[in-house]
Write a protein that holds these residues in place. Structure first.
Motif, PDB file in Angstrom:
ATOM      1  N   LEU A   1      31.634  -2.048 -34.942  1.00 13.00           N
ATOM      2  CA  LEU A   1      30.311  -1.660 -34.429  1.00 13.00           C
ATOM      3  C   LEU A   1      30.234  -1.958 -32.941  1.00 13.00           C
TER       4      LEU A   1
ATOM      5  N   GLY B   1      27.390   4.451 -39.226  1.00  9.85           N
ATOM      6  CA  GLY B   1      26.052   4.572 -38.659  1.00  9.85           C
ATOM      7  C   GLY B   1      25.855   3.663 -37.465  1.00  9.85           C
TER       8      GLY B   1
ATOM      9  N   PHE C   1      20.556  -2.697 -39.787  1.00 10.75           N
ATOM     10  CA  PHE C   1      21.342  -1.560 -40.249  1.00 10.75           C
ATOM     11  C   PHE C   1      20.467  -0.311 -40.346  1.00 10.75           C
ATOM     12  N   PRO C   2      21.090   0.853 -40.171  1.00  5.45           N
ATOM     13  CA  PRO C   2      20.302   2.097 -40.147  1.00  5.45           C
ATOM     14  C   PRO C   2      19.764   2.464 -41.526  1.00  5.45           C
TER      15      PRO C   2
ATOM     16  N   VAL D   1      34.092  14.239 -43.786  1.00 12.50           N
ATOM     17  CA  VAL D   1      33.713  13.364 -42.678  1.00 12.50           C
ATOM     18  C   VAL D   1      33.495  11.956 -43.200  1.00 12.50           C
TER      19      VAL D   1
ATOM     20  N   CYS E   1      34.874  -1.601 -40.633  1.00 17.34           N
ATOM     21  CA  CYS E   1      34.464  -0.784 -39.488  1.00 17.34           C
ATOM     22  C   CYS E   1      34.131  -1.664 -38.288  1.00 17.34           C
TER      23      CYS E   1
ATOM     24  N   GLN F   1      33.234   2.074 -31.529  1.00 14.26           N
ATOM     25  CA  GLN F   1      32.698   2.155 -32.887  1.00 14.26           C
ATOM     26  C   GLN F   1      33.532   3.107 -33.724  1.00 14.26           C
ATOM     27  N   ALA F   2      33.957   2.644 -34.887  1.00 16.95           N
ATOM     28  CA  ALA F   2      34.809   3.479 -35.736  1.00 16.95           C
ATOM     29  C   ALA F   2      34.943   2.883 -37.125  1.00 16.95           C
ATOM     30  N   MET F   3      35.277   3.746 -38.063  1.00 13.86           N
ATOM     31  CA  MET F   3      35.696   3.267 -39.368  1.00 13.86           C
ATOM     32  C   MET F   3      37.187   2.995 -39.258  1.00 13.86           C
TER      33      MET F   3
ATOM     34  N   LYS G   1      40.261   3.437 -44.785  1.00 15.40           N
ATOM     35  CA  LYS G   1      40.289   4.696 -45.543  1.00 15.40           C
ATOM     36  C   LYS G   1      41.452   4.691 -46.542  1.00 15.40           C
TER      37      LYS G   1
ATOM     38  N   SER H   1      31.888   8.483 -41.690  1.00 17.42           N
ATOM     39  CA  SER H   1      31.134   8.107 -40.501  1.00 17.42           C
ATOM     40  C   SER H   1      30.609   6.688 -40.585  1.00 17.42           C
TER      41      SER H   1
ATOM     42  N   ASN I   1      22.306   8.793 -41.951  1.00 19.07           N
ATOM     43  CA  ASN I   1      22.264   7.625 -41.061  1.00 19.07           C
ATOM     44  C   ASN I   1      22.966   6.374 -41.570  1.00 19.07           C
ATOM     45  N   ALA I   2      23.236   6.272 -42.834  1.00 18.47           N
ATOM     46  CA  ALA I   2      23.725   5.022 -43.425  1.00 18.47           C
ATOM     47  C   ALA I   2      24.946   4.475 -42.694  1.00 18.47           C
ATOM     48  N   ILE I   3      25.128   3.192 -42.811  1.00 17.28           N
ATOM     49  CA  ILE I   3      26.176   2.525 -42.044  1.00 17.28           C
ATOM     50  C   ILE I   3      27.571   3.048 -42.404  1.00 17.28           C
ATOM     51  N   ILE I   4      27.841   3.301 -43.679  1.00 11.08           N
ATOM     52  CA  ILE I   4      29.147   3.851 -44.078  1.00 11.08           C
ATOM     53  C   ILE I   4      28.908   5.076 -44.944  1.00 11.08           C
ATOM     54  N   ARG I   5      29.397   6.209 -44.452  1.00  8.15           N
ATOM     55  CA  ARG I   5      29.179   7.482 -45.142  1.00  8.15           C
ATOM     56  C   ARG I   5      30.501   8.230 -45.339  1.00  8.15           C
ATOM     57  N   ILE I   6      30.628   8.822 -46.508  1.00  3.44           N
ATOM     58  CA  ILE I   6      31.780   9.685 -46.761  1.00  3.44           C
ATOM     59  C   ILE I   6      31.257  11.003 -47.298  1.00  3.44           C
ATOM     60  N   ALA I   7      31.498  12.063 -46.550  1.00  2.00           N
ATOM     61  CA  ALA I   7      30.961  13.378 -46.925  1.00  2.00           C
ATOM     62  C   ALA I   7      32.048  14.247 -47.537  1.00  2.00           C
TER      63      ALA I   7
END
Lengths: 95, 142
Positions: free
Chosen positions: B112, A10, B129-130, A6, B110, B5-7, B12, A8, B136-142
Motif C-alpha cells: 500500500l 484498493g 480500508f476502502p 483483473v 499487497c 502500490q501493487a498486489m 497470485k 486489483s 473499491n475493495a482492498i483486494i479484488r479479483i475480477a
C-alpha cells in the motif's frame, strides 16, 4: 482454462492525529459507512429512506459511543482512586 | 527506493496453491508500516524488516488485521479488512505491507502506498480500508 481478468488493490486512506485521539464523530461515521451504503443508482424513494436510516444510525452511534466512553472513564477513575491515585482520577474526571 | 502500490505477484501464485485463507475466523494477516526509504512493490514476496518504521507504540511486524470473509458481486470476488489503528503512536510512514503471519515465511499479499509521509505524534495512526464492493475493495479479483 481459467483466466483472471483483473486483480486489483484498493486505495486506503490514512488518518492521523497529534496529541489527541480520533473523535467520536470520526468513528461514528466509519461505523455508519460500514453498516449502511446507499447506491447512487437506487430508486429515489428507496434512496431517501436509506439516507434517513443512515442518519439515524449515525446519530445512535455517536450517542452510544459517548456513553461507552463515559462508562469506561468511570471504570478508570474508580480503579485509580481505589489504588490511591486520586490526583490522576481528578484529571480524568475533568476531561 | 520507492513504494509502489501493487498486489504481490507471488501472492497470485500462492492463491492458486491455496496458501492464503481470508475467512474471518482468526488472526492471520498483519499490516506493517514502512518509511519512504523502503523498496516495495509487485516483486515483494514476503515481510521484511528493512526500512520498517520504528516509534512509540509500534512494534516490528505491525499489527493484526481483522479480515472480513471474502464475497463476490457480479463476476468480481473481493475481501476486506476492518480499519487498523495504532493508538497513542508516534510514527511516520509512507506505505505498508499486508502479509500472512501464519503461513510459512510470512508471504506478502499487497503493498500500500500512502501517497506521502503520514505522521502521528502521541496520537492515532489509522489505516482506513476502502468500501467493500466490487469497485473499491482492498483486494479484488475480477
Amino acid at each position: 482454462m481459467f483466466e483472471v481478468g483483473v486483480s486489483s488493490v484498493g486505495t486506503v486512506n490514512v488518518v492521523t492525529t497529534n496529541n489527541i485521539g480520533l473523535s467520536i464523530d470520526h468513528w461514528a461515521e466509519r461505523v455508519t459507512n460500514t453498516i449502511v451504503s446507499v447506491a447512487d443508482n437506487s430508486h429515489p424513494l428507496i434512496k431517501e429512506q436509506a439516507e434517513a436510516f443512515k442518519a439515524q444510525v449515525l446519530h445512535a452511534s455517536k450517542y452510544y459511543m459517548g456513553e461507552a466512553i463515559k462508562s469506561d472513564r468511570t471504570t478508570l477513575i474508580a480503579q485509580l482512586e481505589s489504588n490511591g491515585h486520586k490526583d490522576m482520577a481528578d484529571i480524568l474526571r475533568r476531561l | 527506493m520507492a513504494i509502489s502500490q501493487a498486489m504481490a505477484t507471488s501472492f497470485k501464485v500462492e492463491l492458486l496453491k491455496g496458501v492464503h485463507n481470508f475467512t474471518a475466523d482468526d488472526d492471520q494477516f498483519k499490516l506493517a508500516l514502512y518509511t519512504s526509504s523502503a523498496s516495495l512493490g509487485a516483486g515483494t514476496t514476503a515481510y521484511t524488516s528493512s526500512n520498517e518504521v520504528s516509534g512509540t507504540n509500534y512494534t516490528a511486524k505491525g499489527a493484526f488485521l481483522t479480515s472480513v470473509t471474502p464475497t463476490s458481486s457480479s463476476t468480481t470476488a473481493f475481501t476486506d479488512f476492518s480499519d487498523l489503528t495504532f493508538s497513542n503512536a508516534t510514527v511516520t510512514a509512507r506505505g505498508a505491507l499486508i502479509f500472512n503471519e501464519v503461513a510459512s515465511g510470512d508471504p506478502a499479499v499487497c503493498v500500500l502506498d500512502f501517497g506521502g509521509d503520514k505522521t502521528s505524534t502521541a496520537g492515532d495512526f489509522t489505516v482506513q480500508f476502502p468500501t467493500a464492493d466490487a469497485s473499491n475493495a482492498i483486494i479484488r479479483i475480477a
